[in-house]
Design a protein around this motif. Structure first.
Motif, short mmCIF file in Angstrom:
data_model
loop_
_atom_site.label_atom_id
_atom_site.label_comp_id
_atom_site.label_asym_id
_atom_site.label_seq_id
_atom_site.Cartn_x
_atom_site.Cartn_y
_atom_site.Cartn_z
N VAL A 8 28.37 -6.95 -1.25
CA VAL A 8 29.09 -5.99 -2.09
C VAL A 8 30.31 -5.48 -1.35
O VAL A 8 30.21 -5.00 -0.22
CB VAL A 8 28.17 -4.80 -2.47
CG1 VAL A 8 28.96 -3.71 -3.19
CG2 VAL A 8 27.01 -5.25 -3.34
N SER A 14 32.12 -7.80 -7.53
CA SER A 14 30.90 -7.78 -6.72
C SER A 14 29.81 -6.96 -7.41
O SER A 14 28.62 -7.23 -7.24
CB SER A 14 31.17 -7.23 -5.32
OG SER A 14 31.45 -5.85 -5.34
N MET A 109 26.62 -13.82 -5.04
CA MET A 109 27.86 -13.15 -4.65
C MET A 109 29.00 -13.41 -5.62
O MET A 109 29.02 -14.43 -6.32
CB MET A 109 28.30 -13.64 -3.27
CG MET A 109 28.47 -15.14 -3.18
SD MET A 109 28.76 -15.69 -1.50
CE MET A 109 30.48 -16.16 -1.63
N GLY A 113 36.83 -10.87 -4.73
CA GLY A 113 36.53 -9.47 -4.48
C GLY A 113 37.75 -8.60 -4.66
O GLY A 113 38.70 -8.95 -5.34
#
Length: 277
Positions: A8, A14, A109, A113
């Motif tokens: 995260v 995320s 995942m 991000g």
């Protein structure tokens, strides 16, 4: 009890992966652990963290505590543990090490991000995690919205290793009550290669049939097995594509080296990459 590890970085992508991780943990009866990797001990405010944008929070630990409070009602595993780990160092190395030493069943995942906040999974980090992990990895793209698994595409090529994904697919399909598409893919007209693929498909069919899993079979020829798989997966509105991280050198270039990266980068559908080891 098995554990799912969710990296995260507090980006929206995320957190999509986290919600998917909660869903899979519930289905597979797994512990759930979040992990955040800092480049240094200095705390930086994750300004992309929309879910708690009105909260005043000063540390990464406080953010995780708020996340657990926010999502704990959705995590429904009996005797399960929903926790977090904070590590410092190289992003992909720390994630891989946490999965290895924390005995993770899989990593789930976001493939991308927060831009500007540690650039967590931008570019090669997602691929590095996939290629270095000793456990399966699901990469979730920014377009991902479904949050459940009902249709799984399992491509089969002519390499021996391609069959190693079958038991893992069986377990997930059984737990999620998902339909499996056994997709034979090839780039040649060689009847020996095609015959081998059909034989492997039959083995997969028998394995799923014994487990009472709903399935269909299809065989496709194309210029590129990666693109053939993606085209088929889009046609059937797949929720997951399962590949091997690497294939033997004798394979017909399916998901080897750059093909694994192509799949991760080009697919809006989650990719489950299973290591050969």
């Amino acid at each position: 009890m098995k554990r799912i590890l969710v990296p995260v970085d507090f980006s929206g992508d995320s957190l999509k992966a986290l919600r998917f991780g909660i869903y899979l943990s519930n289905k597979l009866d797994c512990h759930l652990r979040m992990v955040h990797v800092q480049k240094s001990e200095k705390f930086e405010i994750p300004f992309h963290f929309e879910e708690l944008k009105n909260e005043i929070i000063h540390t990464v630990q406080e953010y995780f505590e708020k996340l657990i409070k926010l999502h704990s009602a959705d995590y429904c595993v009996r005797n399960g543990v929903f926790d977090f780990k904070i590590r410092t160092g190289s992003v992909y190395r720390e994630i891989v090490n946490q999965a290895k030493y924390g005995d993770a069943y899989m990593i789930l995942m976001g493939a991308y991000g927060a831009s500007g906040f540690e650039e967590f999974f931008i570019g090669s980090n997602a691929v590095k995690v996939v290629t270095n992990s000793t456990c399966p990895v699901i990469t979730v793209q920014k377009e991902f919205t479904k949050g459940q698994l009902k249709t799984i595409v399992m491509p089969i090529d002519a390499s021996t290793d391609t069959r190693k994904k079958i038991p893992f697919v069986k377990e997930i399909a059984s737990r999620c009550n998902a339909k499996v598409h056994i997709l034979g893919v090839h780039e040649t007209s060689d009847t020996n290669v095609i015959g081998k693929i059909e034989h492997y498909m039959k083995q997969g069919e028998d394995y799923l049939k014994d487990a009472n899993i709903d399935y269909v079979k299809s065989l496709r020829k194309g210029d590129n097995n990666t693109y053939s798989t993606l085209d088929y997966a889009r046609e059937v509105n797949a929720d997951l594509i399962v590949i091997m991280t690497e294939q033997a050198e004798s394979s017909i270039n399916m998901f080897f080296g750059s093909y694994a990266q192509q799949m991760i980068n080009r697919s809006e559908i989650p990719i489950l990459s299973i290591p050969n080891d």
